[in-house]
Design a protein around this motif. Sequence first.
Motif, PDB file in Angstrom:
ATOM      1  N   HIS A   9      -9.245  39.816  14.346  1.00 34.98           N
ATOM      2  CA  HIS A   9      -8.448  39.684  13.126  1.00 34.98           C
ATOM      3  C   HIS A   9      -8.752  40.852  12.200  1.00 34.98           C
ATOM      4  O   HIS A   9      -9.912  41.127  11.895  1.00 34.98           O
ATOM      5  N   HIS A  10      -7.706  41.551  11.773  1.00 32.73           N
ATOM      6  CA  HIS A  10      -7.864  42.595  10.753  1.00 32.73           C
ATOM      7  C   HIS A  10      -8.038  41.903   9.407  1.00 32.73           C
ATOM      8  O   HIS A  10      -7.150  41.187   8.967  1.00 32.73           O
ATOM      9  N   LYS A  14      -3.312  45.506   9.435  1.00 36.56           N
ATOM     10  CA  LYS A  14      -2.994  46.901   9.738  1.00 36.56           C
ATOM     11  C   LYS A  14      -1.778  47.362   8.956  1.00 36.56           C
ATOM     12  O   LYS A  14      -1.730  48.496   8.493  1.00 36.56           O
ATOM     13  N   SER A  15      -0.798  46.479   8.798  1.00 36.98           N
ATOM     14  CA  SER A  15       0.419  46.833   8.062  1.00 36.98           C
ATOM     15  C   SER A  15       0.139  47.145   6.593  1.00 36.98           C
ATOM     16  O   SER A  15       0.959  47.754   5.918  1.00 36.98           O
ATOM     17  N   GLU A  16      -1.037  46.726   6.120  1.00 35.83           N
ATOM     18  CA  GLU A  16      -1.444  46.972   4.732  1.00 35.83           C
ATOM     19  C   GLU A  16      -2.554  48.022   4.662  1.00 35.83           C
ATOM     20  O   GLU A  16      -3.223  48.162   3.648  1.00 35.83           O
ATOM     21  N   GLY A  17      -2.779  48.721   5.781  1.00 35.15           N
ATOM     22  CA  GLY A  17      -3.759  49.805   5.803  1.00 35.15           C
ATOM     23  C   GLY A  17      -5.159  49.416   6.253  1.00 35.15           C
ATOM     24  O   GLY A  17      -6.078  50.223   6.171  1.00 35.15           O
ATOM     25  N   GLY A  18      -5.340  48.202   6.742  1.00 38.29           N
ATOM     26  CA  GLY A  18      -6.667  47.738   7.140  1.00 38.29           C
ATOM     27  C   GLY A  18      -7.123  48.277   8.481  1.00 38.29           C
ATOM     28  O   GLY A  18      -6.316  48.601   9.347  1.00 38.29           O
ATOM     29  N   ARG A  19      -8.447  48.372   8.627  1.00 39.40           N
ATOM     30  CA  ARG A  19      -9.040  48.844   9.873  1.00 39.40           C
ATOM     31  C   ARG A  19     -10.139  47.903  10.374  1.00 39.40           C
ATOM     32  O   ARG A  19     -10.342  47.781  11.564  1.00 39.40           O
ATOM     33  N   GLU A  20     -10.859  47.265   9.459  1.00 39.38           N
ATOM     34  CA  GLU A  20     -11.981  46.403   9.836  1.00 39.38           C
ATOM     35  C   GLU A  20     -11.466  45.147  10.545  1.00 39.38           C
ATOM     36  O   GLU A  20     -10.498  44.526  10.114  1.00 39.38           O
ATOM     37  N   THR A  21     -12.129  44.781  11.648  1.00 34.22           N
ATOM     38  CA  THR A  21     -11.762  43.564  12.373  1.00 34.22           C
ATOM     39  C   THR A  21     -12.972  42.650  12.517  1.00 34.22           C
ATOM     40  O   THR A  21     -14.121  43.101  12.477  1.00 34.22           O
ATOM     41  N   VAL A  22     -12.675  41.371  12.679  1.00 37.75           N
ATOM     42  CA  VAL A  22     -13.708  40.369  12.929  1.00 37.75           C
ATOM     43  C   VAL A  22     -13.239  39.472  14.076  1.00 37.75           C
ATOM     44  O   VAL A  22     -12.047  39.232  14.217  1.00 37.75           O
ATOM     45  N   VAL A  36      -1.075  32.378   5.469  1.00 38.45           N
ATOM     46  CA  VAL A  36      -1.182  33.455   4.467  1.00 38.45           C
ATOM     47  C   VAL A  36      -0.387  34.679   4.926  1.00 38.45           C
ATOM     48  O   VAL A  36      -0.550  35.139   6.053  1.00 38.45           O
ATOM     49  N   SER A  37       0.426  35.213   4.044  1.00 36.78           N
ATOM     50  CA  SER A  37       1.178  36.430   4.367  1.00 36.78           C
ATOM     51  C   SER A  37       0.236  37.631   4.457  1.00 36.78           C
ATOM     52  O   SER A  37      -0.865  37.626   3.881  1.00 36.78           O
ATOM     53  N   ASN A  38       0.689  38.663   5.153  1.00 37.09           N
ATOM     54  CA  ASN A  38      -0.124  39.879   5.244  1.00 37.09           C
ATOM     55  C   ASN A  38      -0.388  40.479   3.870  1.00 37.09           C
ATOM     56  O   ASN A  38      -1.495  40.944   3.586  1.00 37.09           O
ATOM     57  N   ALA A  39       0.612  40.457   3.007  1.00 29.02           N
ATOM     58  CA  ALA A  39       0.438  41.009   1.659  1.00 29.02           C
ATOM     59  C   ALA A  39      -0.639  40.230   0.903  1.00 29.02           C
ATOM     60  O   ALA A  39      -1.499  40.822   0.234  1.00 29.02           O
ATOM     61  N   ASP A  40      -0.614  38.894   1.003  1.00 25.91           N
ATOM     62  CA  ASP A  40      -1.628  38.083   0.315  1.00 25.91           C
ATOM     63  C   ASP A  40      -3.005  38.250   0.941  1.00 25.91           C
ATOM     64  O   ASP A  40      -4.014  38.244   0.234  1.00 25.91           O
ATOM     65  N   LEU A  41      -3.051  38.404   2.271  1.00 27.04           N
ATOM     66  CA  LEU A  41      -4.352  38.680   2.906  1.00 27.04           C
ATOM     67  C   LEU A  41      -4.943  39.957   2.324  1.00 27.04           C
ATOM     68  O   LEU A  41      -6.132  40.001   1.996  1.00 27.04           O
ATOM     69  N   ALA A  42      -4.138  40.982   2.193  1.00 21.93           N
ATOM     70  CA  ALA A  42      -4.622  42.272   1.677  1.00 21.93           C
ATOM     71  C   ALA A  42      -5.020  42.178   0.209  1.00 21.93           C
ATOM     72  O   ALA A  42      -6.059  42.706  -0.188  1.00 21.93           O
TER      73      ALA A  42
END
Length: 80
Positions: A9-10, A14-22, A36-42
């Motif tokens: 899981h990013h 990624k669509s919001e510029g993330g790189r770290e995964t768990v 949760v939407s990607n925008a809200d996750l970010a």
Amino acid sequence: MLGRRVEWHHVVPKSEGGRETVPVHPICHRTIHALVSNADLARHFADLKTLRAREDMARYLRWIANKPPDFHAPTRKMQG
């Protein structure tokens, strides 16, 4: 404890510029994205502690806590 299947899981999508995964269970990964939407996750939930504390996520985590490591069930997108 993770089962045999693991997904990555990013933390910030990624669509919001993330790189770290768990590593996460596949059913948990699907639930995160159903709730949760990607925008809200970010914007609001890049910290896993904050994501886990979200009421709907906390309720889900209590429900899944005693399931076997490779438990699977259909995941439905939440309305809202």
